[in-house]
Design a protein around this motif. Structure first.
Motif, PDB file in Angstrom:
ATOM      1  N   TYR A  80      38.135  44.621  30.618  1.00  0.00           N
ATOM      2  CA  TYR A  80      36.978  45.287  30.022  1.00  0.00           C
ATOM      3  C   TYR A  80      36.400  46.255  31.056  1.00  0.00           C
ATOM      4  O   TYR A  80      35.772  45.851  32.029  1.00  0.00           O
ATOM      5  CB  TYR A  80      35.941  44.260  29.578  1.00  0.00           C
ATOM      6  N   ALA A  81      36.614  47.536  30.825  1.00  0.00           N
ATOM      7  CA  ALA A  81      36.269  48.565  31.810  1.00  0.00           C
ATOM      8  C   ALA A  81      34.798  48.557  32.196  1.00  0.00           C
ATOM      9  O   ALA A  81      34.455  48.649  33.379  1.00  0.00           O
ATOM     10  CB  ALA A  81      36.671  49.944  31.296  1.00  0.00           C
ATOM     11  N   LEU A  82      33.907  48.464  31.229  1.00  0.00           N
ATOM     12  CA  LEU A  82      32.482  48.616  31.535  1.00  0.00           C
ATOM     13  C   LEU A  82      31.928  47.521  32.439  1.00  0.00           C
ATOM     14  O   LEU A  82      30.968  47.756  33.172  1.00  0.00           O
ATOM     15  CB  LEU A  82      31.669  48.693  30.241  1.00  0.00           C
ATOM     16  N   THR A  83      32.511  46.329  32.415  1.00  0.00           N
ATOM     17  CA  THR A  83      31.990  45.252  33.257  1.00  0.00           C
ATOM     18  C   THR A  83      32.887  44.917  34.452  1.00  0.00           C
ATOM     19  O   THR A  83      32.420  44.291  35.394  1.00  0.00           O
ATOM     20  CB  THR A  83      31.765  43.963  32.442  1.00  0.00           C
ATOM     21  N   GLU A  84      34.137  45.342  34.427  1.00  0.00           N
ATOM     22  CA  GLU A  84      35.068  44.930  35.481  1.00  0.00           C
ATOM     23  C   GLU A  84      35.579  46.071  36.360  1.00  0.00           C
ATOM     24  O   GLU A  84      36.247  45.818  37.353  1.00  0.00           O
ATOM     25  CB  GLU A  84      36.273  44.220  34.862  1.00  0.00           C
ATOM     26  N   LEU A  85      35.276  47.308  36.013  1.00  0.00           N
ATOM     27  CA  LEU A  85      35.778  48.441  36.791  1.00  0.00           C
ATOM     28  C   LEU A  85      34.634  49.272  37.338  1.00  0.00           C
ATOM     29  O   LEU A  85      33.575  49.365  36.729  1.00  0.00           O
ATOM     30  CB  LEU A  85      36.671  49.328  35.914  1.00  0.00           C
ATOM     31  N   ARG A  86      34.867  49.886  38.493  1.00  0.00           N
ATOM     32  CA  ARG A  86      33.902  50.779  39.138  1.00  0.00           C
ATOM     33  C   ARG A  86      34.574  52.095  39.515  1.00  0.00           C
ATOM     34  O   ARG A  86      34.375  52.617  40.599  1.00  0.00           O
ATOM     35  CB  ARG A  86      33.315  50.119  40.392  1.00  0.00           C
ATOM     36  N   GLY A  87      35.401  52.581  38.587  1.00  0.00           N
ATOM     37  CA  GLY A  87      36.148  53.810  38.846  1.00  0.00           C
ATOM     38  C   GLY A  87      37.634  53.577  38.980  1.00  0.00           C
ATOM     39  O   GLY A  87      38.411  54.527  39.036  1.00  0.00           O
ATOM     40  N   CYS A  88      38.046  52.329  39.026  1.00  0.00           N
ATOM     41  CA  CYS A  88      39.455  51.979  39.166  1.00  0.00           C
ATOM     42  C   CYS A  88      40.173  52.071  37.826  1.00  0.00           C
ATOM     43  O   CYS A  88      39.568  52.315  36.791  1.00  0.00           O
ATOM     44  CB  CYS A  88      39.578  50.572  39.736  1.00  0.00           C
TER      45      CYS A  88
END
Length: 131
Positions: A80-88
């Motif tokens: 889940y990009a919005l909660t688990e990624l910071r640009g990766c």
């Protein structure tokens, strides 16, 4: 070796397909495009060198080198990009909705299995990101 990530942008997240010589390896999820703003945007389209990286949090994964204005951009498991990624970038076997996917660890394993032998021969791996 050159991998290609072809993106489709959505307000809730960015989805893509990662290929090698036109053959699909896996799909991907990322944050939406927000002008390359740190921690809230996917990275700009372009051609980037990749290198193997290991950390306690993600075990074996991939670092994307020379991203303008950014550092420690990784290819690591997340669903889940919005909660688990910071640009990766998170590889997934299947993107389910914009910015969400499933079986990310399995998808990363597929990428690592392709890239590791190339790195072991001291050859280069690049990622081309386009839309």
């Amino acid at each position: 070796m050159e991998l290609t990530l072809t993106r489709v942008y959505h307000p809730q997240g960015t989805n893509g397909i990662i290929t090698l010589s036109g053959v699909k390896i896996c799909e991907s999820i990322e944050l939406p495009w927000r002008k390359n703003a740190t921690s809230i945007s996917c990275i700009p389209e372009g051609r980037y060198p990749l290198k193997a990286r290991t950390s306690q949090k993600y075990s074996q994964h991939i670092e994307i080198i020379a991203v303008p204005g950014r550092s420690y951009i990784l290819i690591h498991p997340a669903n889940y990009a919005l909660t688990e990624l910071r640009g990766c970038i998170a590889p997934v076997l299947k993107a389910t909705t914009p910015g969400k996917g499933v079986f990310s660890r399995k998808a990363l394993d597929k990428l690592m299995n392709l890239c590791t032998p190339v790195w072991n021969e001291n050859k280069h791996v690049h990622l081309i990101i386009k839309s």
